[in-house]
Each structure stands twice: as C-alpha cells, then as structure tokens.
Design a protein around this motif. Structure first.
Motif, PDB file in Angstrom:
ATOM      1  N   THR A 567       0.844  -1.204   0.000  1.00 16.24           N
ATOM      2  CA  THR A 567       0.000   0.000   0.000  1.00 16.24           C
ATOM      3  C   THR A 567       0.873   1.245   0.000  1.00 16.24           C
ATOM      4  O   THR A 567       2.023   1.228   0.470  1.00 16.24           O
ATOM      5  N   PRO A 568       0.358   2.354  -0.522  1.00 15.20           N
ATOM      6  CA  PRO A 568       1.140   3.602  -0.530  1.00 15.20           C
ATOM      7  C   PRO A 568       1.573   4.040   0.867  1.00 15.20           C
ATOM      8  O   PRO A 568       2.684   4.539   1.048  1.00 15.20           O
ATOM      9  N   GLU A 569       0.696   3.851   1.867  1.00 15.67           N
ATOM     10  CA  GLU A 569       1.053   4.263   3.227  1.00 15.67           C
ATOM     11  C   GLU A 569       2.239   3.453   3.751  1.00 15.67           C
ATOM     12  O   GLU A 569       3.184   4.017   4.343  1.00 15.67           O
ATOM     13  N   ALA A 570       2.214   2.135   3.531  1.00 16.83           N
ATOM     14  CA  ALA A 570       3.320   1.297   3.995  1.00 16.83           C
ATOM     15  C   ALA A 570       4.608   1.638   3.258  1.00 16.83           C
ATOM     16  O   ALA A 570       5.695   1.680   3.850  1.00 16.83           O
ATOM     17  N   LEU A 571       4.505   1.914   1.952  1.00 20.31           N
ATOM     18  CA  LEU A 571       5.701   2.261   1.189  1.00 20.31           C
ATOM     19  C   LEU A 571       6.276   3.595   1.643  1.00 20.31           C
ATOM     20  O   LEU A 571       7.499   3.772   1.683  1.00 20.31           O
ATOM     21  N   ARG A 572       5.406   4.552   2.012  1.00 21.04           N
ATOM     22  CA  ARG A 572       5.910   5.839   2.509  1.00 21.04           C
ATOM     23  C   ARG A 572       6.691   5.659   3.803  1.00 21.04           C
ATOM     24  O   ARG A 572       7.740   6.274   4.017  1.00 21.04           O
ATOM     25  N   LEU A 573       6.184   4.768   4.689  1.00 23.01           N
ATOM     26  CA  LEU A 573       6.911   4.499   5.936  1.00 23.01           C
ATOM     27  C   LEU A 573       8.286   3.908   5.641  1.00 23.01           C
ATOM     28  O   LEU A 573       9.295   4.294   6.248  1.00 23.01           O
ATOM     29  N   MET A 574       8.331   2.960   4.715  1.00 18.86           N
ATOM     30  CA  MET A 574       9.602   2.304   4.407  1.00 18.86           C
ATOM     31  C   MET A 574      10.575   3.274   3.740  1.00 18.86           C
ATOM     32  O   MET A 574      11.788   3.224   3.964  1.00 18.86           O
ATOM     33  N   THR A 575      10.056   4.179   2.925  1.00 20.95           N
ATOM     34  CA  THR A 575      10.929   5.129   2.246  1.00 20.95           C
ATOM     35  C   THR A 575      11.477   6.168   3.216  1.00 20.95           C
ATOM     36  O   THR A 575      12.605   6.650   3.052  1.00 20.95           O
ATOM     37  N   ALA A 576      10.707   6.492   4.230  1.00 24.94           N
ATOM     38  CA  ALA A 576      11.140   7.516   5.180  1.00 24.94           C
ATOM     39  C   ALA A 576      12.165   6.988   6.189  1.00 24.94           C
ATOM     40  O   ALA A 576      12.909   7.775   6.782  1.00 24.94           O
ATOM     41  N   TYR A 577      12.231   5.681   6.371  1.00 25.88           N
ATOM     42  CA  TYR A 577      13.126   5.106   7.381  1.00 25.88           C
ATOM     43  C   TYR A 577      14.568   5.161   6.895  1.00 25.88           C
ATOM     44  O   TYR A 577      14.842   5.114   5.697  1.00 25.88           O
ATOM     45  N   ASP A 578      15.525   5.267   7.839  1.00 28.23           N
ATOM     46  CA  ASP A 578      16.938   5.442   7.478  1.00 28.23           C
ATOM     47  C   ASP A 578      17.673   4.127   7.178  1.00 28.23           C
ATOM     48  O   ASP A 578      18.767   4.160   6.618  1.00 28.23           O
ATOM     49  N   TRP A 579      17.165   2.981   7.569  1.00 20.27           N
ATOM     50  CA  TRP A 579      17.731   1.663   7.258  1.00 20.27           C
ATOM     51  C   TRP A 579      19.220   1.551   7.621  1.00 20.27           C
ATOM     52  O   TRP A 579      20.083   1.485   6.742  1.00 20.27           O
ATOM     53  N   ALA A 593       7.023  -9.061   6.307  1.00 22.70           N
ATOM     54  CA  ALA A 593       5.728  -8.565   5.880  1.00 22.70           C
ATOM     55  C   ALA A 593       5.030  -9.560   4.951  1.00 22.70           C
ATOM     56  O   ALA A 593       3.826  -9.795   5.076  1.00 22.70           O
ATOM     57  N   VAL A 594       5.766 -10.147   4.010  1.00 20.81           N
ATOM     58  CA  VAL A 594       5.169 -11.130   3.099  1.00 20.81           C
ATOM     59  C   VAL A 594       4.670 -12.338   3.872  1.00 20.81           C
ATOM     60  O   VAL A 594       3.592 -12.885   3.599  1.00 20.81           O
ATOM     61  N   THR A 595       5.432 -12.753   4.881  1.00 16.41           N
ATOM     62  CA  THR A 595       5.035 -13.918   5.683  1.00 16.41           C
ATOM     63  C   THR A 595       3.759 -13.644   6.466  1.00 16.41           C
ATOM     64  O   THR A 595       2.861 -14.496   6.566  1.00 16.41           O
ATOM     65  N   LEU A 596       3.635 -12.413   7.062  1.00 12.48           N
ATOM     66  CA  LEU A 596       2.487 -12.096   7.916  1.00 12.48           C
ATOM     67  C   LEU A 596       1.293 -11.574   7.142  1.00 12.48           C
ATOM     68  O   LEU A 596       0.182 -11.561   7.671  1.00 12.48           O
ATOM     69  N   CYS A 597       1.510 -11.145   5.891  1.00 14.44           N
ATOM     70  CA  CYS A 597       0.438 -10.527   5.119  1.00 14.44           C
ATOM     71  C   CYS A 597      -0.679 -11.525   4.845  1.00 14.44           C
ATOM     72  O   CYS A 597      -0.439 -12.649   4.407  1.00 14.44           O
ATOM     73  N   GLU A 598      -1.935 -11.077   5.124  1.00 16.80           N
ATOM     74  CA  GLU A 598      -3.089 -11.950   4.904  1.00 16.80           C
ATOM     75  C   GLU A 598      -3.898 -11.545   3.682  1.00 16.80           C
ATOM     76  O   GLU A 598      -4.790 -12.260   3.263  1.00 16.80           O
ATOM     77  N   GLY A 599      -3.616 -10.391   3.127  1.00 18.37           N
ATOM     78  CA  GLY A 599      -4.332  -9.925   1.954  1.00 18.37           C
ATOM     79  C   GLY A 599      -3.420  -9.852   0.751  1.00 18.37           C
ATOM     80  O   GLY A 599      -2.270 -10.290   0.789  1.00 18.37           O
ATOM     81  N   PRO A 600      -3.903  -9.255  -0.337  1.00 21.47           N
ATOM     82  CA  PRO A 600      -3.080  -9.173  -1.549  1.00 21.47           C
ATOM     83  C   PRO A 600      -1.975  -8.130  -1.456  1.00 21.47           C
ATOM     84  O   PRO A 600      -1.035  -8.167  -2.234  1.00 21.47           O
ATOM     85  N   LEU A 601      -2.110  -7.148  -0.501  1.00 18.03           N
ATOM     86  CA  LEU A 601      -1.135  -6.067  -0.382  1.00 18.03           C
ATOM     87  C   LEU A 601      -0.544  -6.009   1.019  1.00 18.03           C
ATOM     88  O   LEU A 601      -1.222  -6.303   2.008  1.00 18.03           O
ATOM     89  N   ILE A 602       0.739  -5.656   1.092  1.00 21.05           N
ATOM     90  CA  ILE A 602       1.378  -5.407   2.397  1.00 21.05           C
ATOM     91  C   ILE A 602       0.864  -4.075   2.922  1.00 21.05           C
ATOM     92  O   ILE A 602       0.879  -3.057   2.212  1.00 21.05           O
ATOM     93  N   THR A 603       0.423  -4.076   4.174  1.00 24.79           N
ATOM     94  CA  THR A 603      -0.106  -2.854   4.788  1.00 24.79           C
ATOM     95  C   THR A 603       0.809  -2.409   5.914  1.00 24.79           C
ATOM     96  O   THR A 603       1.769  -3.097   6.286  1.00 24.79           O
ATOM     97  N   VAL A 604       0.469  -1.238   6.491  1.00 26.77           N
ATOM     98  CA  VAL A 604       1.251  -0.703   7.613  1.00 26.77           C
ATOM     99  C   VAL A 604       1.254  -1.689   8.774  1.00 26.77           C
ATOM    100  O   VAL A 604       2.262  -1.842   9.480  1.00 26.77           O
ATOM    101  N   PRO A 608       7.160  -3.881  10.986  1.00 21.05           N
ATOM    102  CA  PRO A 608       7.568  -3.842  12.398  1.00 21.05           C
ATOM    103  C   PRO A 608       7.305  -2.466  13.001  1.00 21.05           C
ATOM    104  O   PRO A 608       7.280  -1.443  12.294  1.00 21.05           O
ATOM    105  N   ALA A 609       7.146  -2.443  14.323  1.00 21.28           N
ATOM    106  CA  ALA A 609       6.751  -1.217  15.013  1.00 21.28           C
ATOM    107  C   ALA A 609       7.765  -0.096  14.848  1.00 21.28           C
ATOM    108  O   ALA A 609       7.396   1.084  14.763  1.00 21.28           O
ATOM    109  N   TYR A 610       9.046  -0.422  14.784  1.00 17.42           N
ATOM    110  CA  TYR A 610      10.037   0.657  14.745  1.00 17.42           C
ATOM    111  C   TYR A 610       9.967   1.472  13.463  1.00 17.42           C
ATOM    112  O   TYR A 610      10.467   2.594  13.399  1.00 17.42           O
ATOM    113  N   LEU A 611       9.331   0.947  12.414  1.00 17.11           N
ATOM    114  CA  LEU A 611       9.166   1.731  11.198  1.00 17.11           C
ATOM    115  C   LEU A 611       8.086   2.789  11.345  1.00 17.11           C
ATOM    116  O   LEU A 611       8.033   3.741  10.556  1.00 17.11           O
ATOM    117  N   HIS A 612       7.184   2.618  12.329  1.00 19.06           N
ATOM    118  CA  HIS A 612       6.077   3.558  12.508  1.00 19.06           C
ATOM    119  C   HIS A 612       6.550   4.852  13.144  1.00 19.06           C
ATOM    120  O   HIS A 612       5.812   5.834  13.157  1.00 19.06           O
TER     121      HIS A 612
END
Length: 678
Positions: A567-579, A593-604, A608-612
C-alpha cells in the motif's frame, strides 16, 4: 460338398514307417488321378499332403497314435462320383493303417520294414539337424521337402508350402529354371531377417531325365560378420600400437622367464635400453607371486627415480606375462599435488553448493536506479574485464559481496572459482591458515595438509570481506602475496605461485586506520587500485520501491505466497526510514511482511513497530552537541547529498542548486558522497 474326415489308430509296430508311407503316397496319388481329390494327413497340430512321402515320414507317428485323414472335394469342376471315389480311397488308407500292413506279415517283411524304418528315421534326423537348408521339388515344381534350416533361412513353415508350386511360394530360388535346363547354378539370396544366403541349385536325374531339383542354402552372414570383426580387430591393434607409442608412461611386457617382449618409446626414454630386471625386483616378484606390485621406486641408469607398477596378465588362470608401467617420480609428485589441489577445490565447491543460489547474468541481481548506485555499477562493469585489484567500500548490508561476485562473473575468470573469506568472522589465530593454508603438523590439530583460500581461488577470484579486521602481521603477509603473486603455507618453506584476482571490501574508514597506524599504507594503496563506493540505502531512497517489488516477487516464489504489492502508506513508511542495516535489513523486513500478510497487499500493520516512528526531518541549521553553529562544510555536504538523493544525477542536481555540473561532482567526491574515480 462337406469335408470328409476319418480318424484311425496306427497299428504297425513302427508306426507310420517308410514302407507304409510309400503305400499311402501311392494310394493318394491314384485317388488324385482318378477323382481329382487331395487327401491330407493330420497328426497333432501338423497337417501335410498325403502324396508327399517326406512329409508323411516327418510326422513320426508311433504305434498307437491316432491320425486323421481329411479331404476337401472341390465343387467347381467336380468329376462325377468324386465324393464316392474320395470316400473309397480314404477308407482304403484307413484300413491299411488300422491293419498295420497291406501284406501278410512275414519275417522277411518285418526285417525289410525295420531296415527301411531305421534308414528313413536316420535320414529324417540328419535333414532336421544339419545347419544347411535343403529344398526339394519334383519334376512338376511341387515342393516335396523343406528341412528346418531352410524354414529358418526362408522364414516359412514347411507344412504351409509342401505340395505347392515353388514358383508361387518362393520364386527367388529359381528351381523351375533348373528343371527346364537341367543345369546347376550358384548364386546369392536375401533370406529372412536380412540374412545373406548362398544358394546351390542342382537338378536330380534318374534314367536320363530330370525328376526333380534341390536347392542347398547356406547362411554366410556369420562369415561376413567374422570378416568384419577381423578387420576391426586389425584396426584396433593398429590403434592400440599408436596409443602405446603416444602415452607418456613407459610400458614393458615381460614373459614368465624374464624375457622382455615389448617396450614402448616412453619406456626406453625413461630406462634407456630394455632393462634386465633384477631377480628380486618388482617384475620377478609379481611373476612369482601372481600379485601386482605397485609404487615400487627403481633407479634408471641415468640416476633418475622411476615409480613402477607391475600387473599380471593371465590366460585360463595361468600367469602368461607381466606388464610394467613406469613414470618419473617428479611427474608422480606433480600429479599428486594437482590431485590434492583438485580435491581441496572439490571439497570447497561442495560446501559452496550447499549455500549456492542460481546465478543470473552479471549485475542482474543488483537492483537500483539512483545516480550514485548506477555510477558504482558503471565503475564495476568497466573494471570487471581487467585484472586490477578492487576495493569495495560501503556500510554493512549494501551488497558488497553481490557486486564482487558480479565483477567475477563479468570477467575472463568467470569459469574459475569465486572464493569468499570474511576476515572478521574467523579467529585471528586461524586467519593466516585460512588464507594461505598449512602443512601437516604446522600447529596443534594440523593433522593433514590444507590448502588456503588463495590456492583454492587459483585461476579465479578471491573476495576478502572486512579487510580492515586483519592485524598488521597478516597485512604484511598479504602485501607480499599481492606483490610476488605467491603464497607460503603455514609451516612450509616452499613458495607456491598463484594466479588470483583480489577483490577486498570493508565498511571501515581505512584512511583513518592508516593515520592511526592500524592499517598499512602500502597495503591500502595496493588494494585501492580501483575503488567502488556503495551508498547506504538512506542515500538512495528512490530505489526502495524497486527493491521492495523485487523482494516481494522473489519471496512469493520461495515462500509460496501471492502478495501483489504494498500500500502507498506502507511504502511511505519504508521510504522515510533510514535503514541502518541497508538492503539486507530491507529484505528481512519485506520477508517478515510477506510472511504475515493476509491480503493481496502489504499494509502498515504488517511492518515492524520501529518503522512507525517517523524519522526526524533533516535540519539544515545543524548545531554541534554544545549548541553551536556547525561548520559551513557540513551544511554544504548536506545540501549536495539531498540534491543528489532527490534528482539522481550531477546535471539535475546542479541545475536545481544553480551551480555547474563540475562543482557538484567535485563537492560530492570531496565529501565522500560518491567514489573518487581519480
């Protein structure tokens, strides 16, 4: 008209013997002449014409067996009284068989019957077992005899052709011509199963006229095959002589009495003239014991040391001769060294296969379009075809090993080994042994010789990760290896030449380590012939969507998932993180995220919590820990970094900042934002 059939039990002591068969043939011929009918005899599963003497005898009907007389009167052109005549003839023949003889039994008759029976049985057995095929026809061209060999050669059954015209069944034998000309002929004939047959056609004369003809068939396929095999054996012998003359090992064949029967050129080169083998030597010992002697060292007349193996040649269990194979001891040592090296390589590669992944074309696994990253790959691609030593710089997790492997695969050494060694992951006391190998007994626990990574990488590439972790002593030894292109094993004193390309990598600041005396300056310059800088992920945030898409596709295949994207929201979080862990950390997060994802898209919710926790925005008014204004160069560095990160190239960043392309490039290299190409 219906088929006529009589069943009768044979009573004669000799069964259906020769004289009885002759009587039956006479009756059958008379019946055919008088009424035009043909009488058949059936015994078991065989049916033969009654007018064929040889066919009747070949039935071998013993006393007490039952035979069946058959007649199939033909309605077309039937003569008056044909059926009655056929019945009368069959009745006569049946009575004859049932009574045992047409004559009163006398001693002379029984003796004649015995002689005829034995002669006929003997002839029948001979015709059955001779390997030569025999085909006999009467003067009308009707087949009288076809022995088993002829059946096999021609691919037909006797009972199906006896009494029939030979030209209708097997015209290729051309017996009708012999009946007409009365002359013998010899020719070739193609038989069943592609057999090659020689056929002799001979007329049978009696009282000055031809009363029949015989064809004698002989299979010459075996002779042709043997001739071909003899030619092959001769060719193989010639080839063997050429091979024996060409091999590098010396070969000598010795009779049981010690007489030398054969020596090839290589043996004469090793020993000079054919040797006189010692009575206590390996050849004599092998001939005496019948057991091979291996690895015996003999001294040639010129003083050279020759390793000799002696083997036994037996015929019907008896020793016929011995073969001595000799080779130079120097050659054996070299072969042993190569075998040891190949075994060590095989052991290493077997371990590598466990962790190996399918390799794509060079650089295809390196995902990213940011300017600094593409600049780094461009330098790597240009350097790959050269033999230059390469130093890859970058934080942990930026993909230094992937770039090193891509350089190897794009180089002329791609078919050689790619050997990895993490200098920081091995205890300092073992690094030298890992790099250069050790001799047996070099230290406690060294139970056998071991090749180092440099020897294993011979002809290929060695990747030394975390090169800054080497202590100064090993740095000096590594420098000598790079300068002299040879290594010495721990505990050894013999230099071993190597042909290895070195790619080193580090996340340490080697310049500062050189200044502090922790890293040799000469080694630094020797390694840093071509420097490649891999930017951290926070400096190439524009590549994060590409990397996420790449990892999702890769993990879907590996984990059996069907995640379609993020999802765009999840991608924005990942892009903003310093890694801080860079691409390696990003891949781990995507896998989670792929392992825990239950739908067709990875969501926020799948992240993991530290990305929030939002990353603090860049503050251009930087201050020191004491609250003072930072030096101007720090502001300049941050502005250029942000411009390159946003626009991806020197040209676009220069236009945005209102300066020249050259200014941005010089400043970026000055502050270490891109690798220094000079």
């Amino acid at each position: 008209m219906a088929t006529l059939e009589y069943s009768v039990t044979v009573r004669h002591p000799h069964g259906l013997h020769a004289r009885a068969a002759a009587e039956l043939v006479k009756m059958a011929v008379e019946a055919a002449a008088e009424s035009g009918v043909r009488i058949l005899f059936r015994h078991g599963d065989r049916t033969v014409p009654a007018e064929n003497f040889f066919a009747l005898v070949s039935l071998r009907v013993p006393k007490g067996d039952t035979v069946t007389l058959l007649c199939h009167p033909d309605g077309s052109g039937q003569k008056p009284g044909q059926t009655a005549a056929a019945e009368q003839a069959m009745a006569r023949m049946a009575r004859f068989l049932a009574e045992g003889s047409s004559d009163a039994a006398t001693g002379d008759t029984e003796e004649v019957d015995e002689i005829l029976h034995e002669a006929t049985v003997t002839l029948d057995r001979v015709l059955e077992h001779i390997p030569t095929g025999l085909l006999v026809v009467n003067d009308r061209g009707q087949i009288l005899l076809l022995n088993p060999a002829a059946e096999r050669y021609l691919g037909i059954q006797a009972e199906s052709v006896l009494g029939r015209q030979v030209d209708e069944v097997i015209p290729a034998v051309r017996l009708s011509r012999v009946l007409q000309t009365g002359e013998s002929e010899v020719g070739r004939l193609k038989g069943a199963n592609q057999m090659t047959l020689v056929i002799s056609r001979t007329p049978i004369w009696s009282n000055g006229r031809v009363i029949g003809a015989a064809a004698i068939l002989q299979d010459i396929s075996d002779l042709e095959r043997v001739a071909g095999e003899l030619r092959e054996v001769k060719a193989l012998k010639e080839q063997l002589n050429l091979v024996l003359d060409a091999v590098g090992e010396g070969i000598c064949v010795v009779d049981p009495d010690g007489t030398v029967r054969y020596t090839n050129p290589a043996f004469l080169k090793l020993f000079g003239d054919p040797p006189r083998w010692s009575p206590d030597g390996p050849v004599a010992r092998t001939l005496r014991t019948g057991q091979p002697t291996l690895g015996q060292v003999e001294i040639a007349p010129n003083g050279a040391r020759i390793v000799v193996d002696v083997y036994v040649i037996r015929l019907d269990g008896e020793v016929q001769s011995a073969v001595a194979v000799g080779r130079s001891a120097d050659v054996v040592r070299e072969l042993a060294r190569r075998v040891e090296q190949e075994e060590a390589r095989a052991e290493y590669l077997a371990q590598e296969l466990i962790r190996a992944r399918p390799l794509a074309p060079a650089f295809s696994r390196l995902v990213g379009n940011s300017g600094t990253f593409r600049d780094a790959l461009a330098i790597a691609a240009k350097a790959a075809p050269t033999p230059a030593t390469i130093l890859i710089r970058g934080e942990s997790g930026t993909g230094k090993e992937l770039v090193a492997e891509a350089i190897h695969l794009a180089s002329p050494r791609a078919r050689g080994p790619f050997v990895r060694l993490n200098c920081a992951a091995i205890p300092p006391t073992l690094v030298e042994s890992e790099l250069f190998g050790h001799e047996k007994g070099a230290f406690t626990g060294a139970t056998r010789r071991r090749l180092g990574k440099f020897e294993l990488a011979n002809g290929g590439t060695i990747f030394l990760d975390e090169i800054g972790a080497l202590d100064l002593t090993l740095q000096a030894k590594l420098l000598r290896v790079l300068q002299n292109r040879e290594v010495e094993r721990v505990g050894g004193d013999e230099p071993i030449p190597i042909d290895v390309r070195v790619i080193a990598a580090t996340n340490a600041n080697l310049e500062e380590m050189v200044a502090r005396g922790q890293f040799r300056e000469d080694l630094y310059y020797r390694l840093n012939v071509i420097g490649i800088y891999l930017p951290p992920l926070r400096e190439r945030r524009g590549d994060i969507p590409l990397l996420v898409e790449h990892f999702i596709a890769k993990l879907n295949q590996r984990l059996g998932k069907k995640v379609q994207g993020i999802t765009p929201e999840a991608l924005r979080l990942m892009t903003a993180y310093d890694w801080p862990g860079n691409v390696r950390q990003l891949e781990n997060v995507v896998e989670r995220a792929v392992t825990l994802c239950e739908g067709p898209l990875i969501t926020v919710a799948d992240l993991p919590a530290y990305l929030h926790q939002p990353t603090a925005p860049t503050n251009l008014v930087n201050t020191t820990p004491e609250g003072e204004i930072a030096p101007l160069e720090e502001y300049e560095r941050e502005i250029i970094r942000l411009a390159l990160e946003r626009y991806g190239s020197f040209n676009k960043a220069a236009r945005a900042l209102g300066v020249t392309h050259r200014t941005v490039a010089l400043k970026a290299r000055k502050y270490g934002l891109v690798p220094d190409k000079g």
